[in-house]
Write an enzyme that holds these catalytic residues in place. Structure first.
Site, mmCIF file in Angstrom:
data_model
loop_
_atom_site.group_PDB
_atom_site.id
_atom_site.type_symbol
_atom_site.label_atom_id
_atom_site.label_comp_id
_atom_site.label_asym_id
_atom_site.label_seq_id
_atom_site.Cartn_x
_atom_site.Cartn_y
_atom_site.Cartn_z
ATOM 1 N N CYS A 155 0.861 -1.173 0.000
ATOM 2 C CA CYS A 155 0.000 0.000 0.000
ATOM 3 C C CYS A 155 0.903 1.229 0.000
ATOM 4 C CB CYS A 155 -0.897 0.022 1.233
ATOM 5 S SG CYS A 155 -2.114 -1.318 1.272
ATOM 6 N N GLY A 186 -1.349 0.858 -4.864
ATOM 7 C CA GLY A 186 -2.703 0.485 -4.485
ATOM 8 C C GLY A 186 -3.732 1.227 -5.307
ATOM 9 N N ASN A 208 0.967 0.581 5.957
ATOM 10 C CA ASN A 208 1.376 -0.296 4.860
ATOM 11 C C ASN A 208 2.034 -1.519 5.466
ATOM 12 O OD1 ASN A 208 2.457 -1.482 2.514
ATOM 13 N ND2 ASN A 208 4.275 -0.192 2.597
ATOM 14 N N GLY A 209 1.507 -2.713 5.151
ATOM 15 C CA GLY A 209 2.124 -3.930 5.675
ATOM 16 C C GLY A 209 1.096 -4.925 6.159
ATOM 17 N N TYR A 232 10.102 -5.338 -7.829
ATOM 18 C CA TYR A 232 8.801 -5.113 -8.451
ATOM 19 C C TYR A 232 8.002 -3.946 -7.870
ATOM 20 C CZ TYR A 232 4.001 -6.170 -9.938
ATOM 21 O OH TYR A 232 2.739 -6.089 -10.440
#
Length: 424
Positions: free
Chosen positions: A23, A49, A124-125, A264
């Site tokens: 995210c 996201g 985020n995570g 990525y």
């Protein structure tokens, strides 16, 4: 009363949110047009996201919140929306698309009132002990409104007996486990937290006297902010009165950042350490050429993520680089697939071969990674159908043999192609 608690526990133990991918989080302190700058920062982080986006602001007295499904540019492009987000402090979040749990209440940032004042949280995570903590909090009387593990963090902060907000934050993060980067907004400060191993990324920037926190440096570039440094693993940064203070409450650990940021996740122009992600990926392609070169006419990338590695491979092997596959950028995750016939088109909805380039050619196909192998199989088949003579697949990252439980949407090990197979 006991019966109600027993039923709740039973339901919660089957609670198993799908592991989320990357995210995007953003925060800015003491800046005019804070909401607009947050929207720009989230726009730069859109690749992290696409399911939903949200911004929370604070004007010195009140908090304001706007959350929407979809893309930042489609939702925070109107003056009316941004004018509703008053104040010089803002945090924002981009949510990665997941299967199920697709409700507005799951879109971040989340907000809560505590006895030390309000606090907004963007995360985020993935927390590996969120189900245990959630069960425990419900037994203690907490009421959850979402199915997100981020709300567990908010509840822990709200229930902490400490008097100062920063102490409540420290109290909460000592109870959570997993990979996380947090951006929080209180009545007096902007706070950034990175997990003890530095699995998820978080950087610090500065725009005039305003500090900025973001998942990647590309979010700093879009608003003209200067990159200062990364938040260290296990570090908490507190920005208050235009000053940055750092505390490190965890025992010192060796950093273990997520390798997929390099391969990525990160936008190619974002810095990780002292290099752009593009440079890491190009170097991986160069190393791949040294280890596994083969006689062929063309080097062809799987766009867009395979392009830097393919450039590195072509340069090192002195082979011709061609865009033998063209990506349709206007097909998103929400494309309607009503019939098996449409679903069978699969890759062609997103990728199509340039037939005159690949026809009668021996091709080295470069991709960034190989997970299940199903997409790669379809791409190879499509190249042969377009007239390719040979297709040699080369993958820039090492084989993926085991799942990641720290914030990546990844299948079980049995579904991973490399788990039960050797390279041959």
């Amino acid at each position: 009363m006991k019966k109600v608690i027993k039923i709740q526990k039973k339901k919660l133990k089957s609670f198993n949110p799908k592991f989320k991918e990357e995210c995007g989080v953003f925060g800015i302190s003491n800046a005019k047009d804070a909401s607009a700058l947050a929207a720009l920062g989230l726009h730069a982080l859109q690749h992290r996201g696409q399911e939903g986006c949200g911004i929370v602001t604070f004007d010195g007295e009140k908090y304001y919140s706007e959350k929407r499904f979809g893309l930042v540019g489609d939702n925070f492009n109107k003056e009316k929306v941004l004018n509703n987000l008053k104040g010089d402090y803002a945090i924002g979040h981009n949510r990665y698309s997941t299967t199920g749990n697709n409700t507005l209440r799951n879109i971040q940032p989340f907000f809560a009132d505590t006895n030390a004042g309000g606090i907004g949280v963007a995360h985020n995570g993935n927390l590996t002990n969120s189900i245990y903590l959630r069960n425990k909090l419900v037994e203690d009387g907490a009421i959850f409104y979402t199915t997100s593990d981020t709300e567990t963090i908010v509840q822990l902060i709200a229930k902490s007996k400490r008097s100062k907000t920063i102490d409540k934050v420290v109290d909460a993060i000592f109870q959570i486990q997993g990979g996380y980067a947090l951006v929080m907004l209180t009545q007096t400060s902007l706070i950034g937290v990175r997990d003890p191993y530095g699995i998820r990324p978080l950087v610090i920037g500065k725009l005039g006297n305003s500090y900025v926190l973001a998942s990647e440096t590309c979010a700093l570039d879009i608003i003209g902010a200067k990159f200062i440094r990364e938040v260290e693993n296990g570090e908490i940064v507190i920005i208050e009165n235009n000053k940055l203070k750092s505390i490190k409450p965890f025992p010192k650990q060796k950093p273990r950042p997520c390798i997929f940021e390099y391969i990525y996740f990160a936008r190619p122009d974002s810095f990780i350490g002292d290099k752009c992600a593009y440079e890491y990926r190009k170097n991986l392609g160069s190393e791949l050429a040294k280890e596994t070169d083969v006689k062929a006419d063309l080097v062809v990338p799987v766009p867009d993520s395979g392009v830097p590695a393919a450039i590195g491979y072509a340069e090192k092997s002195k082979k011709k680089f061609e865009l033998g596959l063209i990506r349709n950028h206007y097909v998103g995750r929400t494309f309607i697939e009503p019939t098996q016939n449409i679903r069978s088109l699969g890759v062609k909805l997103k990728l199509n071969s340039t037939k005159s380039i690949v026809k009668n050619k021996s091709i080295i196909l470069i991709d960034d990674s190989l997970v299940r192998g199903t997409t790669c199989h379809k791409i190879v088949k499509a190249l042969y159908e377009a007239g390719a003579y040979e297709v040699h697949v080369r993958i820039a990252c090492p084989e993926i043999k085991f799942p990641d439980f720290y914030g990546v949407d990844m299948p079980t090990k049995e579904e991973l192609l490399a788990y039960s197979k050797n390279n041959e």
